[in-house]
Design an enzyme around this catalytic site. Structure first.
Site, PDB file in Angstrom:
ATOM      1  N   GLU A   1       0.930  -0.976  -0.123  1.00  0.00           N
ATOM      2  CA  GLU A   1      -0.054   0.315  -0.014  1.00  0.00           C
ATOM      3  C   GLU A   1       0.861   0.899  -0.109  1.00  0.00           C
ATOM      4  O   GLU A   1       0.489   1.913  -0.386  1.00  0.00           O
ATOM      5  CB  GLU A   1      -0.493   0.099   1.670  1.00  0.00           C
ATOM      6  CG  GLU A   1      -2.238  -0.671   1.295  1.00  0.00           C
ATOM      7  CD  GLU A   1      -3.015  -0.602  -0.443  1.00  0.00           C
ATOM      8  OE1 GLU A   1      -2.859   0.809  -0.510  1.00  0.00           O
ATOM      9  OE2 GLU A   1      -2.654  -1.984  -1.340  1.00  0.00           O
TER      10      GLU A   1
ATOM     11  N   SER B   1      19.101  -8.471  -8.337  1.00  0.00           N
ATOM     12  CA  SER B   1      18.378  -8.504  -9.485  1.00  0.00           C
ATOM     13  C   SER B   1      18.350  -9.508 -10.408  1.00  0.00           C
ATOM     14  O   SER B   1      17.377 -10.317 -11.163  1.00  0.00           O
ATOM     15  CB  SER B   1      17.937  -6.850 -10.113  1.00  0.00           C
ATOM     16  OG  SER B   1      17.187  -6.397  -9.150  1.00  0.00           O
TER      17      SER B   1
ATOM     18  N   HIS C   1       3.625 -10.040  -9.810  1.00  0.00           N
ATOM     19  CA  HIS C   1       4.115  -9.957 -10.226  1.00  0.00           C
ATOM     20  C   HIS C   1       5.094  -8.962  -9.233  1.00  0.00           C
ATOM     21  O   HIS C   1       5.825  -9.140  -7.387  1.00  0.00           O
ATOM     22  CB  HIS C   1       5.463  -9.958 -11.104  1.00  0.00           C
ATOM     23  CG  HIS C   1       6.636 -10.171 -10.914  1.00  0.00           C
ATOM     24  ND1 HIS C   1       7.587 -11.419 -10.643  1.00  0.00           N
ATOM     25  CD2 HIS C   1       7.875  -9.288 -11.820  1.00  0.00           C
ATOM     26  CE1 HIS C   1       8.849 -10.688 -10.447  1.00  0.00           C
ATOM     27  NE2 HIS C   1       8.999  -9.567 -11.157  1.00  0.00           N
ATOM     28  N   SER C   2       5.409  -7.539  -9.260  1.00  0.00           N
ATOM     29  CA  SER C   2       5.532  -6.489  -8.633  1.00  0.00           C
ATOM     30  C   SER C   2       4.656  -5.773  -7.948  1.00  0.00           C
ATOM     31  O   SER C   2       3.947  -5.535  -8.816  1.00  0.00           O
ATOM     32  CB  SER C   2       6.757  -6.427  -9.042  1.00  0.00           C
ATOM     33  OG  SER C   2       6.666  -5.136  -9.745  1.00  0.00           O
TER      34      SER C   2
HETATM   35  C1  TPP Z   1      18.563 -12.373 -16.380  1.00  0.00           C
HETATM   36  C2  TPP Z   1      16.884 -11.375 -15.833  1.00  0.00           C
HETATM   37  N1  TPP Z   1      16.211 -11.386 -17.168  1.00  0.00           N
HETATM   38  C3  TPP Z   1      15.330 -11.163 -16.999  1.00  0.00           C
HETATM   39  C4  TPP Z   1      15.033 -10.307 -15.891  1.00  0.00           C
HETATM   40  C5  TPP Z   1      13.218  -9.531 -15.353  1.00  0.00           C
HETATM   41  N2  TPP Z   1      12.677 -10.589 -14.396  1.00  0.00           N
HETATM   42  C6  TPP Z   1      12.289 -10.092 -13.056  1.00  0.00           C
HETATM   43  S1  TPP Z   1      11.705 -11.123 -12.618  1.00  0.00           S
HETATM   44  C7  TPP Z   1      11.073 -12.282 -13.864  1.00  0.00           C
HETATM   45  C8  TPP Z   1      10.448 -13.726 -13.551  1.00  0.00           C
HETATM   46  C9  TPP Z   1      11.232 -14.509 -12.685  1.00  0.00           C
HETATM   47  O1  TPP Z   1       9.928 -15.690 -12.353  1.00  0.00           O
HETATM   48  P1  TPP Z   1      10.612 -16.854 -10.737  1.00  0.00           P
HETATM   49  O2  TPP Z   1      11.526 -16.881 -11.022  1.00  0.00           O
HETATM   50  O3  TPP Z   1       9.788 -17.613 -11.120  1.00  0.00           O
HETATM   51  O4  TPP Z   1       9.910 -15.970  -9.442  1.00  0.00           O
HETATM   52  P2  TPP Z   1       8.613 -15.745  -9.750  1.00  0.00           P
HETATM   53  O5  TPP Z   1       9.074 -13.861  -9.950  1.00  0.00           O
HETATM   54  O6  TPP Z   1       8.277 -16.392 -10.027  1.00  0.00           O
HETATM   55  O7  TPP Z   1       8.915 -15.536  -7.765  1.00  0.00           O
HETATM   56  C10 TPP Z   1      12.221 -11.451 -14.832  1.00  0.00           C
HETATM   57  C11 TPP Z   1      12.012 -12.370 -16.128  1.00  0.00           C
HETATM   58  C12 TPP Z   1      15.661 -10.250 -14.499  1.00  0.00           C
HETATM   59  N3  TPP Z   1      15.881  -9.798 -13.849  1.00  0.00           N
HETATM   60  N4  TPP Z   1      17.096 -10.691 -14.740  1.00  0.00           N
END
Ligand code: TPP
Ligand code: MG
Length: 449
Positions: free
Chosen positions: A119, A205, A334-335
């Site tokens: 929030e 990240s 997701h965020s």
């Molecule tokens: C190398 C890289 N590629 C793409 C991203 C963008 N990204 C951030 S989180 C995410 C999804 C990750 O999914 P998952 O590992 O299943 O974790 P969850 O968010 O479901 O907990 C992506 C594609 C990134 N941070 N780093």
């Protein structure tokens, strides 16, 4: 005697050599027909297995591909059903009441903190946030089974591990605000926690980077013989990165004490698992790397606890990697940069939130034992919310870190180039101070190096 020597030779040497040795030994020791027939038997048995150094397989004369739908998939281990009933008494870890209540309080505190910080981002008070909704069981069940000294590498959605290890609410808040008390000195986006004191390596990240790093740390632990292991958390999406492959293979071949803990929450941002892979999830990959693997119901905190305890035993006692795939569901977006209604139905989310939530399952388990009731729930909710709001207010009032800290800690000592850049920026900020909110930033008194 002769046949014993012969079979030893057969196992010790490769085929052409065995063949010639076989004849030599039969000439030396053969008392005639019997010895010769034994050696012939050994010879044909040996022919049954190929000698290629790269596999342990048998020969076949059947032309057959191995298909991915060969078997039903690795089963999902569980202890409780959705109503908190233990399905098989001998699988209940029989944890003491105090510990189970602590698990429940950690899960719910995390859930309440998520609501407040989510929030606060919506109100523009912090820049970004990621919730852990629905995955609390994977965090707390696994963290409770580790030794607090075990080293943890997280992805970004594992705040519950820190909650279990006693990371203060103020430290969570200071990090999300990036204020002068933030352990990371305001250099990272919110939720990128890290604490040396609690053996939790700072989140980064880029996906997957933590996996090979964690294997390196586990290899160092093996060499140090410190009786500890490394727990490396990642999402099923991150398992598609090349780094995951490198990590799995290194850990198996170097025999490292590491637990790979995959949170399979159904999505990698907007990509559902059925678009991410075609095999049997992430656990299905383990045996191919020579890693013992298991799948667990991540919404069953006791099942996760049992699995992690057993995984830790294997990792530490046998110096071997273990792969755990915890099946769960990402209930939140997701965020704060995502709107999941664009790619999944409200009904799907509602099912996991209302029917298969790890928090309600544990509450049912406790209620069945008379350890929890409505009065305790109400009191705890009120108290935890107050604690979070107070901590939140304290963090918000703090100044931002001295901006000059941007230049420190890149190297052990600042390089001449960095020193020049810092001086130029000081001149720039002081010349245009009316354009910068300098009053919001702390001023470090210790000399910067
Ligand atoms: C190398 C890289 N590629 C793409 C991203 C963008 N990204 C951030 S989180 C995410 C999804 C990750 O999914 P998952 O590992 O299943 O974790 P969850 O968010 O479901 O907990 C992506 C594609 C990134 N941070 N780093
Ligand atoms: Mg995921």
């Amino acid at each position: 005697m002769a046949s014993r020597i012969l079979s030893r030779v057969l196992t010790l040497n490769n085929f052409p050599k065995q063949h010639s040795k076989l004849q030599t030994f039969s000439n030396l020791f053969s008392p005639g027909h019997r010895a010769l027939s034994t050696s012939t038997k050994c010879f044909s048995l040996e022919q049954e297995r190929p000698k290629f150094p790269g596999s342990k397989a048998k020969w076949t004369e059947k032309l057959e591909f191995v298909h991915s739908d060969l078997y039903d998939g690795i089963p999902v281990y569980r202890v409780m059903d959705r109503s908190g009933q233990v399905l098989q008494a001998d699988q209940d870890p029989q944890l003491p009441e105090e510990m189970v209540v602590k698990m429940y309080k950690s899960m719910t505190l995390l859930n309440t903190m998520d609501k407040i910080l989510y929030e606060s981002q919506r109100q523009g008070r912090i820049s970004f946030y990621m919730t852990n909704y629905g995955e609390e069981g994977t965090h707390i069940g696994s963290a409770a089974a580790l030794d607090p000294a075990d080293l943890v590498y997280g992805q970004y959605r594992e705040a519950g591990i820190l909650m279990w290890r006693g990371f203060p609410l103020d430290s969570f808040m200071n990090q999300c605000y990036g204020n002068e008390l933030d352990l990371g000195k305001g250099r990272q986006m919110p939720v990128h926690y890290g604490t040396k004191e609690l053996n939790f390596v700072t989140i980064s990240s880029p996906l997957g980077t933590q996996l090979p790093q964690a294997v390196g740390a586990a290899y160092a632990y093996k060499r140090a013989q410190n009786g500890l292991c490394v727990a490396c958390y990642f999402g099923e999406g991150a398992a598609s990165e090349g780094d995951a492959h490198a990590a799995f293979n290194f850990s198996a071949t170097l025999e490292c004490p590491i637990i790979f803990f995959c949170r399979n929450n159904g999505y990698a941002i907007s990509t559902p698992t059925n678009e991410q892979y075609r095999g049997d999830g992430i656990a299905g990959r383990g045996p191919a790397y020579g890693i013992s693997s298991i799948r667990v119901d991540g919404n069953d905190v006791l099942a996760v606890y049992n699995v992690m305890k057993a995984a830790r035993d294997t990792a530490v006692r046998e110096n071997r990697p273990v792969l755990v795939e915890a099946m769960t569901y990402r209930i939140g977006h997701h965020s704060t940069s995502d709107d999941s209604s664009a790619y999944r139905s409200v009904d799907e989310v509602r099912f996991w939130d209302s029917t298969d939530h790890p928090i309600s399952r544990l509450r049912n388990y406790m209620a069945l034992r008379g350890w929890w009731d409505e009065a305790k729930e109400g009191e705890w909710k009120k108290q935890s919310k107050t604690n979070i709001m107070e901590s939140f207010a304290r963090a918000e009032k703090k100044l931002k870190p001295d901006w000059r800290l941007l230049f420190t800690d890149v190297y052990e000592k600042m390089t001449p180039g960095l020193k020049d850049q810092m001086r130029e920026m000081e001149e720039h900020v002081s010349k245009y101070k009316d354009h910068y909110p300098v009053q919001n930033y702390a001023k470090t008194t210790t000399p910067l190096e």
